[in-house]
Design a protein around this motif. Structure first.
Motif, mmCIF file in Angstrom:
data_model
loop_
_atom_site.group_PDB
_atom_site.id
_atom_site.type_symbol
_atom_site.label_atom_id
_atom_site.label_comp_id
_atom_site.label_asym_id
_atom_site.label_seq_id
_atom_site.Cartn_x
_atom_site.Cartn_y
_atom_site.Cartn_z
ATOM 1 N N LEU A 83 0.848 -1.190 0.000
ATOM 2 C CA LEU A 83 0.000 0.000 0.000
ATOM 3 C C LEU A 83 0.880 1.235 0.000
ATOM 4 O O LEU A 83 1.817 1.338 0.793
ATOM 5 C CB LEU A 83 -0.916 0.008 1.233
ATOM 6 C CG LEU A 83 -1.764 1.267 1.454
ATOM 7 C CD1 LEU A 83 -2.786 1.432 0.331
ATOM 8 C CD2 LEU A 83 -2.476 1.201 2.810
ATOM 9 N N LEU A 84 0.577 2.173 -0.902
ATOM 10 C CA LEU A 84 1.297 3.438 -0.985
ATOM 11 C C LEU A 84 0.255 4.554 -0.996
ATOM 12 O O LEU A 84 -0.737 4.492 -1.742
ATOM 13 C CB LEU A 84 2.169 3.509 -2.246
ATOM 14 C CG LEU A 84 3.195 2.394 -2.454
ATOM 15 C CD1 LEU A 84 2.570 1.235 -3.253
ATOM 16 C CD2 LEU A 84 4.424 2.912 -3.202
ATOM 17 N N LEU A 85 0.479 5.579 -0.183
ATOM 18 C CA LEU A 85 -0.470 6.673 -0.036
ATOM 19 C C LEU A 85 0.223 8.004 -0.305
ATOM 20 O O LEU A 85 1.381 8.184 0.069
ATOM 21 C CB LEU A 85 -1.060 6.678 1.376
ATOM 22 C CG LEU A 85 -1.725 5.376 1.815
ATOM 23 C CD1 LEU A 85 -1.902 5.352 3.330
ATOM 24 C CD2 LEU A 85 -3.066 5.192 1.118
ATOM 25 N N GLN A 86 -0.482 8.917 -0.945
ATOM 26 C CA GLN A 86 0.083 10.246 -1.205
ATOM 27 C C GLN A 86 -0.967 11.308 -0.916
ATOM 28 O O GLN A 86 -2.083 11.247 -1.438
ATOM 29 C CB GLN A 86 0.550 10.355 -2.662
ATOM 30 C CG GLN A 86 1.129 11.731 -3.020
ATOM 31 C CD GLN A 86 1.650 11.777 -4.442
ATOM 32 O OE1 GLN A 86 2.245 10.808 -4.934
ATOM 33 N NE2 GLN A 86 1.438 12.892 -5.127
ATOM 34 N N VAL A 87 -0.614 12.271 -0.087
ATOM 35 C CA VAL A 87 -1.496 13.390 0.228
ATOM 36 C C VAL A 87 -0.869 14.655 -0.356
ATOM 37 O O VAL A 87 0.233 15.052 0.039
ATOM 38 C CB VAL A 87 -1.697 13.542 1.749
ATOM 39 C CG1 VAL A 87 -2.655 14.681 2.053
ATOM 40 C CG2 VAL A 87 -2.223 12.235 2.347
ATOM 41 N N THR A 88 -1.569 15.269 -1.312
ATOM 42 C CA THR A 88 -1.050 16.434 -2.032
ATOM 43 C C THR A 88 -1.914 17.651 -1.735
ATOM 44 O O THR A 88 -3.147 17.597 -1.866
ATOM 45 C CB THR A 88 -1.035 16.180 -3.553
ATOM 46 O OG1 THR A 88 -0.289 14.983 -3.827
ATOM 47 C CG2 THR A 88 -0.409 17.347 -4.292
#
Length: 431
Positions: A133-138
């Protein structure tokens, strides 16, 4: 759109979790080496960047205590292809900023723009070394926020992925776990001995595109577009799809899928003898007996696969097409599901080939997200303005989603060759 990564960290569960190897079912293994990328877009919020990232990052270790398989890694299994090693190595959490505004995304139809908002995978690396699982908050310049989720399809289907994200939301609000994930997948073991009873078209090659003599495919760009049909238009389609003899009523999804299939065949000007097939992923959780436990975490997707000649799809009324689709959908019961699991057990090589078939057209995959809680992901900023897949889908891929306004309308996202897309967009509203 330029996105700058400001921080990247592996996040582990908040405390010790079971150290075990989780067995993967045949239904998991057909998605070998395939990650699904989705993006949630939120409007302008009055919260500093650091608070946005902190809110999500602090809730993540808590939710991983329950969804601990996501913090593990794949391992090669001596008896099967892969298993999940629950070693708490962690999920990747990325913080990023962009000088762009949400308005720059217009109608969210640019996959190249959305692509920068969800973590990408380096498939040159060994799959056993990659996070599951990879998460990105931009954070956008206008104050909006994007959450990108990239998850191994071997580990979770759409239902399971939404279960995780929406539980993460609850914990970010300080709420307790509502539905714990059920991580044991042995409920979907093959029978001993395996007893496949049905043919399973999912495992067969897609029909090849036939050409008129001397005709070539040409080098046309692939186009992705989003269309909307109102509740009134859907009711009209459902009425049109009724069989004149039996007056059988079809769901909005069946009627719309029949209409889409017909429009795609007409727009492609296919030869009469061209075979065309639909792949309709179906949630098997409540179709199998006994039903899977609430919160079953894994893949429970089984495919309905109606097939016909283009001549019939083009010339016959929608009621004919809807009946054909409904017959295949209704086949997905306990007997069919057990048969498919057994079939894959006897044909292990197909598990990889199924997920590697890149070209669809003149066939289609039509995903039904119409009843999924894709707009329930509220971290305190309101529901998302947009939620969708972030992938360069092959021609023939289609997803049917609810409208964010919850007004009964449906959104059709579809990938077609540009010249076919123009005609499809006109035909879609002619009924």
């Amino acid at each position: 759109m330029d996105v700058t990564i400001t921080n990247s960290v592996l996040v582990q569960p908040a405390h010790d979790t079971p150290s075990e190897a989780i067995w993967l079912s045949n239904v998991d293994l057909i998605f070998s080496k395939f990650y699904v990328r989705t993006t949630y877009i939120y409007g302008s919020i009055e919260e500093p960047d650091i608070c946005v990232w902190q809110r999500l990052r602090e809730a993540l270790p808590k939710v991983l205590v329950y969804f601990y398989p996501l913090a593990g890694r794949l391992i090669n299994d001596s008896s099967r292809e892969f298993a999940i090693d629950c070693n708490s190595e962690g999920v990747l959490f990325v913080e990023a900023v962009t000088d762009s505004d949400i308005e720059d995304l217009r109608d969210f139809s640019s996959i190249s723009q959305l692509s920068s908002l969800a973590p990408t995978m380096d498939y040159t690396q060994s799959i056993t070394s990659l996070p599951l699982l990879l998460l990105q908050v931009t954070k956008f310049k206008c104050g909006g926020v994007a959450l990108g989720v990239t998850i191994s399809h071997m580990v979770a289907d759409g239902m399971s992925s939404l279960h995780f994200v929406n539980t993460w939301c609850d914990m970010a609000h300080g709420l307790d776990m509502m539905v714990p994930p059920y991580v044991d997948r042995t409920l979907l073991q093959a029978r001993n001995p395996p007893q496949p009873f049905f043919p399973h078209p999912l495992c067969l090659p897609f029909p090849k595109l036939l050409h008129k003599e001397g005709q070539e495919e040409g080098n046309f760009p692939i186009s992705f577009k989003r269309f909307r049909l109102s509740k009134e238009q859907l009711n009209c389609l459902k009425e049109k799809a009724k069989d004149d003899s039996s007056k059988e009523a079809f769901t909005s999804f069946i009627a719309l899928t029949a209409h889409i299939w017909k429009c795609v065949c007409i727009s492609g000007n296919l030869l009469k003898q061209q075979e065309t097939k639909l792949y309709i992923p179906m949630n098997g959780r409540e179709r199998i007996r006994p039903v899977l436990p609430c919160g079953y975490f894994g893949n429970a997707i089984f495919h309905a696969s109606p097939i016909d000649m283009s001549e019939n799809i083009v010339s016959q009324p929608i009621s004919y097409i809807a009946t054909k689709i409904a017959e295949e959908v209704n086949k997905i019961d306990d007997h069919y599901i057990r048969s498919q699991i057994d079939y894959l057990e006897l044909n292990p090589n197909l598990k990889i080939e199924v997920s590697r078939q890149g070209k669809l057209y003149p066939s289609m995959v039509i995903n039904n997200w119409a009843h999924l809680p894709i707009y329930a992901t509220n971290f305190g900023w309101g529901k998302p303005l947009f939620m969708g897949l972030t992938l360069n889908a092959p021609e023939g891929y289609c997803c049917i989603k609810p409208n964010s306004e919850n007004d009964g309308s449906l959104i059709i996202e579809i990938t077609l060759r540009s010249d076919r897309m123009d005609r499809f967009g006109k035909l879609l509203y002619e009924f």
